[in-house]
Design an enzyme around this catalytic site. Structure first.
Site, PDB file in Angstrom:
ATOM      1  N   SER A 374       6.866   3.461   2.038  1.00  0.00           N
ATOM      2  CA  SER A 374       6.094   2.527   1.219  1.00  0.00           C
ATOM      3  C   SER A 374       4.674   3.049   1.206  1.00  0.00           C
ATOM      4  CB  SER A 374       6.120   1.118   1.814  1.00  0.00           C
ATOM      5  OG  SER A 374       5.232   1.061   2.913  1.00  0.00           O
ATOM      6  N   SER A 379       6.289   7.954   5.146  1.00  0.00           N
ATOM      7  CA  SER A 379       7.443   8.566   4.509  1.00  0.00           C
ATOM      8  C   SER A 379       7.948   9.671   5.422  1.00  0.00           C
ATOM      9  CB  SER A 379       7.049   9.144   3.149  1.00  0.00           C
ATOM     10  OG  SER A 379       6.531   8.124   2.320  1.00  0.00           O
ATOM     11  N   HIS A 398      17.465   7.633   0.435  1.00  0.00           N
ATOM     12  CA  HIS A 398      16.386   8.129  -0.435  1.00  0.00           C
ATOM     13  C   HIS A 398      15.076   7.409  -0.191  1.00  0.00           C
ATOM     14  CE1 HIS A 398      16.577   4.435  -2.609  1.00  0.00           C
ATOM     15  NE2 HIS A 398      15.944   4.871  -3.670  1.00  0.00           N
TER      16      HIS A 398
HETATM   17  P1  5GP Z   1      13.408   3.886  -5.766  1.00  0.00           P
HETATM   18  O1  5GP Z   1      13.681   5.228  -6.280  1.00  0.00           O
HETATM   19  O2  5GP Z   1      14.663   3.225  -5.260  1.00  0.00           O
HETATM   20  O3  5GP Z   1      12.692   3.019  -6.708  1.00  0.00           O
HETATM   21  O4  5GP Z   1      12.408   4.057  -4.562  1.00  0.00           O
HETATM   22  C1  5GP Z   1      12.626   4.987  -3.559  1.00  0.00           C
HETATM   23  C2  5GP Z   1      11.944   4.586  -2.280  1.00  0.00           C
HETATM   24  O5  5GP Z   1      10.567   4.900  -2.354  1.00  0.00           O
HETATM   25  C3  5GP Z   1      11.966   3.119  -1.944  1.00  0.00           C
HETATM   26  O6  5GP Z   1      13.177   2.750  -1.314  1.00  0.00           O
HETATM   27  C4  5GP Z   1      10.777   2.957  -1.041  1.00  0.00           C
HETATM   28  O7  5GP Z   1      11.139   3.042   0.319  1.00  0.00           O
HETATM   29  C5  5GP Z   1       9.879   4.134  -1.379  1.00  0.00           C
HETATM   30  N1  5GP Z   1       8.575   3.739  -1.944  1.00  0.00           N
HETATM   31  C6  5GP Z   1       8.322   2.802  -2.878  1.00  0.00           C
HETATM   32  N2  5GP Z   1       7.008   2.757  -3.166  1.00  0.00           N
HETATM   33  C7  5GP Z   1       6.405   3.690  -2.388  1.00  0.00           C
HETATM   34  C8  5GP Z   1       5.051   4.154  -2.250  1.00  0.00           C
HETATM   35  O8  5GP Z   1       4.121   3.698  -2.896  1.00  0.00           O
HETATM   36  N3  5GP Z   1       4.830   5.152  -1.364  1.00  0.00           N
HETATM   37  C9  5GP Z   1       5.829   5.723  -0.627  1.00  0.00           C
HETATM   38  N4  5GP Z   1       5.529   6.704   0.206  1.00  0.00           N
HETATM   39  N5  5GP Z   1       7.106   5.305  -0.736  1.00  0.00           N
HETATM   40  C10 5GP Z   1       7.399   4.311  -1.603  1.00  0.00           C
HETATM   41 MN    MN Z   2      13.274   6.739  -7.403  1.00  0.00          MN
END
Ligand code: 5GP
Ligand code: MN
Ligand code: MN
Length: 475
Positions: A374, A379, A398
């Site tokens: 997040s 990450s 993912h």
């Molecule tokens: P999705 O592809 O399912 O929309 O998102 C992938 C993953 O990215 C999410 O499950 C979440 O853990 C992560 N994520 C969402 N927003 C952010 C962000 O602003 N920064 C980072 N580092 N990870 C994020």
């Molecule tokens: Mn995505």
């Protein structure tokens, strides 16, 4: 409901095939994650397990949550020789949404004093937000070339360099794309959207390598402690979404015509060996190329911005991985090797050491698996394993995965408040949408540390490095 699950070991849970299910469901998670997982995940995975031609199991990653038809964090492979199907909802609407991470060669303390102005410059130069438009406009011929060529097309047009291509899955160009299957409307939506982040969960993040778990693999990936990296998360924008919506309707009809009984309308699918199945494959692969080209153009824009601040630093691509795809791959399932179509929706391919699809550099260790957390928490970068072939058809999680809906999040937080709190923690967030920021509040996601620990323990992929956010440009 945890009582319905058979516990195989610490991080693997099984729902045996009963009723219409053709294969079991395997969920990878620790007990706390399982208890917090919404019940809809198991239900949806059970539905997927009943689709024609599914082989092995329906696999569920530790970040899983409810999705359209298929759970997000779901993996399912189908054998065309056994009437196997392909499903638009099983790929996801943001075709080939994915992440790439670049090293910068900068140390955190070099960046720290410039953090705010860098955030500003990135925010100005990388278009973000709903319907954001870039400076590139594609005519029909260029659109076709892009849909065929992916990141290789982008490099030919001057966005990035040849060396980037081997650092992208499919070497930057998805074979088998058929631009003729991409509608006029899908093209129209994309005409001005190349090189844009889009909205919501998509982000461009400047991060620092906070911890290294596996120095040998980190070295191969080019990661060093305290070094600054950049991660780009986005997909195929309007084009992918349009393909998804159009083929969903076509598949609803195709399923009926093929006599497939759908446990859920959202699981609309077509036999792989059917006209609609083949057309979707061609269109989806074009969508993959669109996403690869898009991330390639954004990379070029990011390099331009960094060059203004740090002229003698070079941004090198570690790897680009997609997490919404269906790929034809060879796997050992049921005691023999076969060619199957692996849907990974909100799941990352995680090939282990020696896999022939990997570029030379990663052959000794396995591929990088890039996992978002997040904008507040952090990450991860993991590495693919040999045993994940057996566990999950070489797939891993993912992200952290949502634990609160967007609605719940906006009811709980205000965007400004989230930004102020993150700034206190030294994280600069810029976004065109305060509502979007509230929806994406760090607490709206599961604890990423627990999710990746479960993935590591289950052998889906192994921990390599943890990244902490410094700057986040949110779509
Ligand atoms: P999705 O592809 O399912 O929309 O998102 C992938 C993953 O990215 C999410 O499950 C979440 O853990 C992560 N994520 C969402 N927003 C952010 C962000 O602003 N920064 C980072 N580092 N990870 C994020
Ligand atoms: Mn995505
Ligand atoms: Mn996406």
């Amino acid at each position: 409901d945890i009582s319905k699950l058979e516990r195989i070991d610490e991080t693997c849970w099984r729902i045996p095939a009963t009723g219409k299910m053709r294969v079991p469901v395997l969920i990878y998670a620790d007990e706390a994650l399982i208890r917090d997982m919404d019940d809809k995940v198991a239900e949806q995975a059970g539905n997927v397990a009943s689709l024609p031609g599914i082989v092995g199991a329906c696999y569920v990653m530790p970040d899983a949550h409810w999705g359209y038809g298929f759970p997000i964090g779901g993996v399912a492979a189908f054998d065309p020789d056994e009437g196997g199907v392909i499903s638009a909802g099983g790929v996801g609407f943001d075709i080939s949404c994915g992440v790439r991470t670049l090293t910068t060669g900068l140390k955190r303390e070099e960046l720290e004093p410039l953090k705010k102005s860098l955030a500003e410059a990135l925010f100005i130069h990388i278009p973000a937000g709903v319907g954001s438009k870039g400076s590139i406009s594609l005519n029909d011929a260029e659109m076709n070339a892009m849909l065929k060529g992916g990141a290789a097309w982008a490099v030919e047009r001057g966005y990035g360099r040849e060396a980037d291509l081997e650092r992208i899955e499919e070497h930057g160009c998805m074979a088998g794309a058929d631009p003729a299957q991409v509608s006029k409307k899908a093209r129209e939506r994309q005409r001005r959207e190349m090189g844009t982040l889009g909205s919501g969960n998509h982000y461009l993040e400047v991060q620092v390598v906070e911890q290294i778990f596996n120095p040998d693999v980190a070295r191969v990936f080019g990661l060093e402690a305290e070094e600054v990296v950049v991660t780009i998360h986005c997909g195929s924008r309007g084009l992918g979404h349009q393909i998804g919506s159009e083929y969903l309707k076509l598949m609803q009809k195709a399923a009926k015509e093929a006599g497939i009984e759908l446990p859920d309308r959202e699981l609309a699918c077509a036999p792989i060996r059917s006209p609609v199945g083949q057309r979707y494959l061609g269109a989806m692969r074009a969508g993959i190329n669109c996403a690869l080209a898009n991330r390639q153009i954004i990379t070029h824009l990011v390099r331009q911005v960094f060059a203004e601040f740090f002229p003698d630093h070079d941004l090198k691509l570690i790897y680009d991985v997609s997490h919404n795809t269906c790929k034809e791959e060879e796997h050992e399932v049921g005691g023999r090797r076969r060619r199957v179509f692996v849907h990974r929706k909100g799941a990352t391919r995680a090939f282990g050491p020696g896999h022939p699809a990997l570029p030379e550099v990663f052959r000794p260790v396995g591929q990088p698996v890039i996992i978002g957390g997040s904008m507040g928490t952090g990450s991860y970068i993991l590495v693919g394993t040999t045993e994940s072939e057996r566990h999950s058809l070489s797939s891993a999680c993912h992200g952290a995965g949502r634990c609160l809906s967007r609605r719940q999040a906006t009811k709980t937080w205000k965007g400004q408040q989230v930004i102020a709190e993150l700034e206190r923690q030294g994280i600069i967030v810029r976004s065109p949408s305060m509502r979007g920021v509230a929806e994406e509040a760090p607490q709206a996601y599961k604890p990423v540390d627990a999710v990746v620990r479960a993935a590591d323990k289950a052998g889906l992929a192994r921990l390599v490095a943890r990244l902490r956010p410094l700057v986040c440009i949110k779509g």
